[in-house]
Design a protein around this motif. Structure first.
Motif, PDB file in Angstrom:
ATOM      1  N   GLU A 145     -10.750   3.249  -8.124  1.00 38.24           N
ATOM      2  CA  GLU A 145      -9.936   3.651  -7.013  1.00 38.24           C
ATOM      3  C   GLU A 145      -8.886   3.361  -7.299  1.00 38.24           C
ATOM      4  OE1 GLU A 145     -11.336   2.803  -3.022  1.00 38.24           O
ATOM      5  OE2 GLU A 145      -9.542   3.127  -2.266  1.00 38.24           O
ATOM      6  N   SER A 146      -7.829   4.186  -7.205  1.00 40.28           N
ATOM      7  CA  SER A 146      -6.308   3.925  -7.571  1.00 40.28           C
ATOM      8  C   SER A 146      -6.000   3.108  -6.404  1.00 40.28           C
ATOM      9  CB  SER A 146      -5.515   5.062  -7.867  1.00 40.28           C
ATOM     10  OG  SER A 146      -6.030   5.674  -9.180  1.00 40.28           O
ATOM     11  N   PRO A 147      -5.353   1.768  -6.887  1.00 42.13           N
ATOM     12  CA  PRO A 147      -4.584   1.161  -5.861  1.00 42.13           C
ATOM     13  C   PRO A 147      -3.124   1.750  -5.495  1.00 42.13           C
ATOM     14  CG  PRO A 147      -4.208   0.013  -8.176  1.00 42.13           C
ATOM     15  CD  PRO A 147      -5.146   1.342  -8.122  1.00 42.13           C
ATOM     16  N   PRO A 148      -2.551   1.295  -4.493  1.00 39.60           N
ATOM     17  CA  PRO A 148      -1.384   2.124  -3.981  1.00 39.60           C
ATOM     18  C   PRO A 148      -0.349   1.956  -5.266  1.00 39.60           C
ATOM     19  CG  PRO A 148      -1.901   0.545  -2.337  1.00 39.60           C
ATOM     20  CD  PRO A 148      -3.091   0.454  -3.545  1.00 39.60           C
TER      21      PRO A 148
END
Lengths: 194, 288
Positions: B56-59
């Motif tokens: 999951e890509s972080p901000p």
């Protein structure tokens, strides 16, 4: 000089993870940035899966990435893959957070609740739907239900095998064995080189 | 526990699912079991694949923060095999129980956290007085602390958040935690090293990695009294060099100095705190 610099950028993109980590150890911020791009999603995803709280997960991910920068010199490419090194660091940091968060008893109860609320094969069904993960999901499906649950609860929820045994009401020895034979099966199905 | 039983823990170990009190025993077993070392390494490579499932890509802002953060973080020096070679008596003392302190080992980690409470509570005040730091850095710090307090996190976890947000890796507290992790990783690396040499004498095992880092695991050796301690020596043609104190014999000990080919590794009983040179005959020795 401009051509050389351009070449350097291209190099970063095609370099192995191990090369990038070795370069990071020498203070190469471009190499570190490339590593960040390659691993931040895996690190954040894993940490958040275990920690759950998004803000805390972001903080922990920043710690992991900063620690990666700081300790890169301790990575020895002869001893293992960079991916194992980075994700082991991420997993342990996430576990540091959750194992201090609640008493063991609380976590056992939560494990039980989690297990009831959540279909056992959420992970295997695919939180991420990209086809590139089909192989891993398929391998998870080929495990027995108990193998899959035990591995998921340990790796993705951060429970100890004792907690998993309590949550699933299965003898300790059985869980230990299922974790091991499940991992053997996963490893062999995925053709992971040793 | 029979050896068949302990062998079955390889899966739980690779999954970080062993409780702290069982990690030491298993690592002692790892020192003697090449099959388990290989199996653990293959399982760790497998967990890398598993982790793909939860990507999951972080901000996006995190990358900016991290890239800014590392500019204020001093990197560890290269890990020469002689990294611990210059350890004097007091340094050796610090390293004694560390090799076994696995990252997730709650009891030992908590002990450390308890002893450093003042440092931890001082951190936010120190952070507030930092001049010239970027606004988002301070925000991240206070947010981290507040969050940690709200969630009732342990001190070490709270510190981790603060240290991460500020890049305060130089604090002695965090240095200690960090060192324990590093030590544990180094022990694991030695045990898992390809081509590691294992020497067993009287139930005590010495494992030497190809890069000459070595780990000692004993079954049965202890220091006789409270004011005495086991000290490890590496003896080559130049004479004995201290490889550190062996305070907790229930856990593997990462030697402070490299073990060269042809050297002898020995253990003597020394007064608490250790000695500059061995003052008694070895209770155990092995030739490499």
């Amino acid at each position: 000089m401009a051509a050389r610099r351009h070449l350097h950028v291209v190099d970063d993109e095609h370099m192995t993870d191990e090369d990038l980590l070795v370069r990071t150890a020498r203070g190469d911020t471009a190499a570190f940035e490339e590593l960040y791009d390659r691993y931040s999603a895996r690190v954040y995803g894993l940490v958040k899966r275990i920690v759950r709280d998004p803000t805390l997960s972001q903080d922990a991910t920043q710690v992991v990435m900063t620690e990666l920068w700081k300790t890169a010199a301790r990575f020895d490419p002869d001893r293992g893959a960079a991916a194992s090194w980075i994700l082991t660091l991420a997993h342990r940091r996430a576990i540091d957070v959750v194992r201090r968060e609640q008493s063991s008893r609380d976590r056992i109860q939560r494990a039980g609740r989690t297990q009831m609320e959540r279909p056992a094969d959420t992970i295997a069904e695919g939180v991420v739907m990209e086809d590139e993960h089909a192989e891993v999901r398929a391998a998870m499906h080929h495990l027995t239900e108990l193998q899959r649950e035990a591995i998921q609860m340990a790796w993705f929820d951060g429970y100890t095998y004792r907690e998993v045994a309590a949550a699933l009401d299965v003898p300790l020895g059985t869980i230990k064995t299922r974790m091991r034979d499940g991992m053997i099966r996963l490893r062999d199905e995925l053709g992971v080189a040793t | 526990m029979t050896s068949a039983d302990i062998h079955s823990l390889a899966g739980a170990y690779a999954l970080d699912a062993l409780p702290a009190d069982e990690v030491d025993d298993f690592e002692a077993h790892l020192a003697q079991c090449r099959a388990c070392r290989q199996e653990v390494a293959s399982f760790e490579a497998t967990t890398v694949r598993l982790s793909e499932l939860v990507e999951e890509s972080p901000p996006a802002s995190m990358k900016t923060d991290v890239m800014a953060m590392i500019t204020s973080v001093r990197q560890d020096p290269p890990l020469a095999v002689s990294d611990h070679g210059d350890a004097d008596g007091s340094d050796a003392d610090d390293t004694v129980s560390d090799p076994t302190a696995e990252a997730a080992s709650d009891p030992t980690a908590d002990t450390t956290a308890d002893t450093v409470t003042p440092t931890t509570t001082a951190a936010p005040a120190g952070a507030a007085t930092v001049t010239g730091s970027a606004p988002q850095t301070r925000d991240a710090t206070s947010r981290g602390m507040t969050l940690a307090n709200r969630l009732g996190l342990g001190l070490a976890a709270a510190l981790m958040v603060v240290a991460g947000a500020l890049g305060l890796w130089a604090t002695s507290l965090n240095g200690q935690l960090q060192e324990r992790d590093d030590q544990a990783q180094q022990v694991a690396a030695v045990l898992a090293a390809d081509g590691a040499q294992t020497i067993q004498v009287d139930g005590t095992t010495l494992v030497i990695a190809p890069d000459q880092q070595a780990v000692l695991a004993t079954a049965g050796l202890t220091a006789p009294g409270d004011d005495e301690v086991m000290q490890v020596w590496v003896i080559d043609e130049r004479g004995p060099v201290s490889a550190g104190l062996f305070v907790d014999p229930s856990s593997p000990k990462l030697l402070d100095v490299p073990v060269t080919d042809g050297a002898t590794v020995g253990i003597t009983i020394e007064p608490a705190g250790g000695s500059e040179q061995p003052t008694s005959d070895p209770i155990w020795a092995a030739e490499v």
